[in-house]
Design an enzyme around this catalytic site. Structure first.
Site, PDB file in Angstrom:
ATOM      1  N   ASP A   1     -34.922  67.430 107.336  1.00  0.00           N
ATOM      2  CA  ASP A   1     -34.442  68.389 106.337  1.00  0.00           C
ATOM      3  C   ASP A   1     -32.914  68.455 106.439  1.00  0.00           C
ATOM      4  OD1 ASP A   1     -37.234  68.835 106.524  1.00  0.00           O
ATOM      5  OD2 ASP A   1     -36.999  70.903 105.839  1.00  0.00           O
TER       6      ASP A   1
ATOM      7  N   LYS B   1     -35.397  70.825  98.238  1.00  0.00           N
ATOM      8  CA  LYS B   1     -35.744  72.082  98.899  1.00  0.00           C
ATOM      9  C   LYS B   1     -34.724  73.139  98.491  1.00  0.00           C
ATOM     10  CE  LYS B   1     -35.981  73.844 103.686  1.00  0.00           C
ATOM     11  NZ  LYS B   1     -35.939  73.443 105.114  1.00  0.00           N
TER      12      LYS B   1
ATOM     13  N   LYS C   1     -39.964  71.862  97.901  1.00  0.00           N
ATOM     14  CA  LYS C   1     -40.163  72.788  99.018  1.00  0.00           C
ATOM     15  C   LYS C   1     -39.343  74.059  98.810  1.00  0.00           C
ATOM     16  CE  LYS C   1     -39.584  73.319 104.045  1.00  0.00           C
ATOM     17  NZ  LYS C   1     -39.243  72.650 105.325  1.00  0.00           N
TER      18      LYS C   1
END
Length: 313
Positions: free
Chosen positions: A150, A213, A249
């Site tokens: 991430d 995300k 996400k």
């Protein structure tokens, strides 16, 4: 899930995007009422949310023992007696997300469970480090076994509209990830406008992000339905233009079982039921799981369990 290979940078597809913010907010406000999920149907959607959770610990006092306890929860997120009562034999979370130094302990704790280990990297949460150090952090996490990375973007590139700099940065990060899948954190609360959110989403996908995300969870404003709606429509536009599929996400601010339902309704309405599975949809959360288990307990037994019976770690 087939990896997103990315494309060359093509600003003509997003540079002139204009977004009607009130219309987006109205659409987002209607989403929770678009599907009436009751009783068994609601419980099924909550169990599906569990398998899409990136169970996360990103605290300054994380230790291998704390991570091991979190991994035990990821392997058995819902009490066995509750699952048995619902006719479910096996359920895990989508991944465990930790800092790079906790990747190796997480891998040991998860063993052969098949649960991926995700690691934040690139100077999380601010990303204000020289690029070579951010890439080194990715390489460190991958070397220690991270399956997913991430990353955080440089928000200043978005605020200045320097799409080439943002694209080049993300391509370098994607290359450093190697076989590990990359989630690009846009830190949408810092981007100032929905247009910037849409543009940053397109650049991240063109650079090869496997998921986009919303947030680090550390911004003043994290995941919201309007921002998520804009990002989902960018995913849809990218798929239609390239044929490549990208996951989504939301992270930060999702704390209740109702949140888990609302975001799944968003995915079903905007992207289709294919996005209701963990290779295309993840929820970045820690406390959310406790409330979901509480609601599942109520569904099975007719009463709410004490909070200590749904401890995370």
């Amino acid at each position: 899930m087939t990896r997103n290979p990315g494309t060359d940078l093509r600003t003509d597809g997003f540079a002139d995007i204009r977004i009607n913010t009130p219309a987006v907010e109205r659409r987002a406000a209607t989403l929770p009422a678009r599907r009436s999920l009751k009783k068994d149907h609601q419980a099924a959607w909550l169990l599906n949310a569990v398998r899409c959770i990136d169970l996360t610990t990103l605290a300054g006092d994380d230790t291998p023992d704390r991570v091991a306890r979190l991994c035990a929860k990821a392997r058995q997120p819902i009490a066995p007696d509750l699952l048995e009562a619902m006719g479910v034999s096996h359920l895990t979370t989508g991944a465990v997300c930790v800092y790079p130094t906790m990747v190796a302990p997480a891998k040991r704790a998860l063993g052969n469970s098949g649960i991926p280990v995700a690691s934040v990297a690139t100077g999380f949460p601010a990303g204000l480090m020289p690029l070579n150090l951010r890439l080194a952090e990715i390489l460190y996490a991958v070397e220690h076994g991270a399956d997913e990375i991430d990353i955080v973007i440089t928000r200043a590139h978005v605020l200045r509209g320097d799409w080439t700099a943002l694209y080049d940065e993300l391509r370098a990060m994607r290359e450093a990830c190697g076989d590990a899948k990359m989630k690009a954190i846009l830190a949408t609360g810092d981007l100032k406008s929905l247009e910037n959110v849409a543009r940053a989403s397109h650049v991240a996908m063109q650079a090869g992000a496997d998921w986009i995300k919303t947030s680090t969870g550390k911004e003043g404003v994290n995941a919201t339905l309007p921002v998520s709606l804009v990002m989902c429509r960018a995913i849809r536009d990218y798929r239609d233009a390239t044929g490549h599929v990208v996951g989504f996400k939301p992270a930060g601010g999702l704390r209740t079982a109702k949140d888990a339902l609302n975001w799944q309704v968003l995915m079903a309405e905007e992207l289709g039921r294919d996005w209701l599975r963990p290779d295309l949809f993840r929820i970045g959360a820690s406390s959310l799981l406790g409330d979901i288990e509480r609601q599942i307990s109520h569904h099975v037994t007719g009463r709410y369990a004490a909070a200590h019976r749904q401890a995370i770690a």
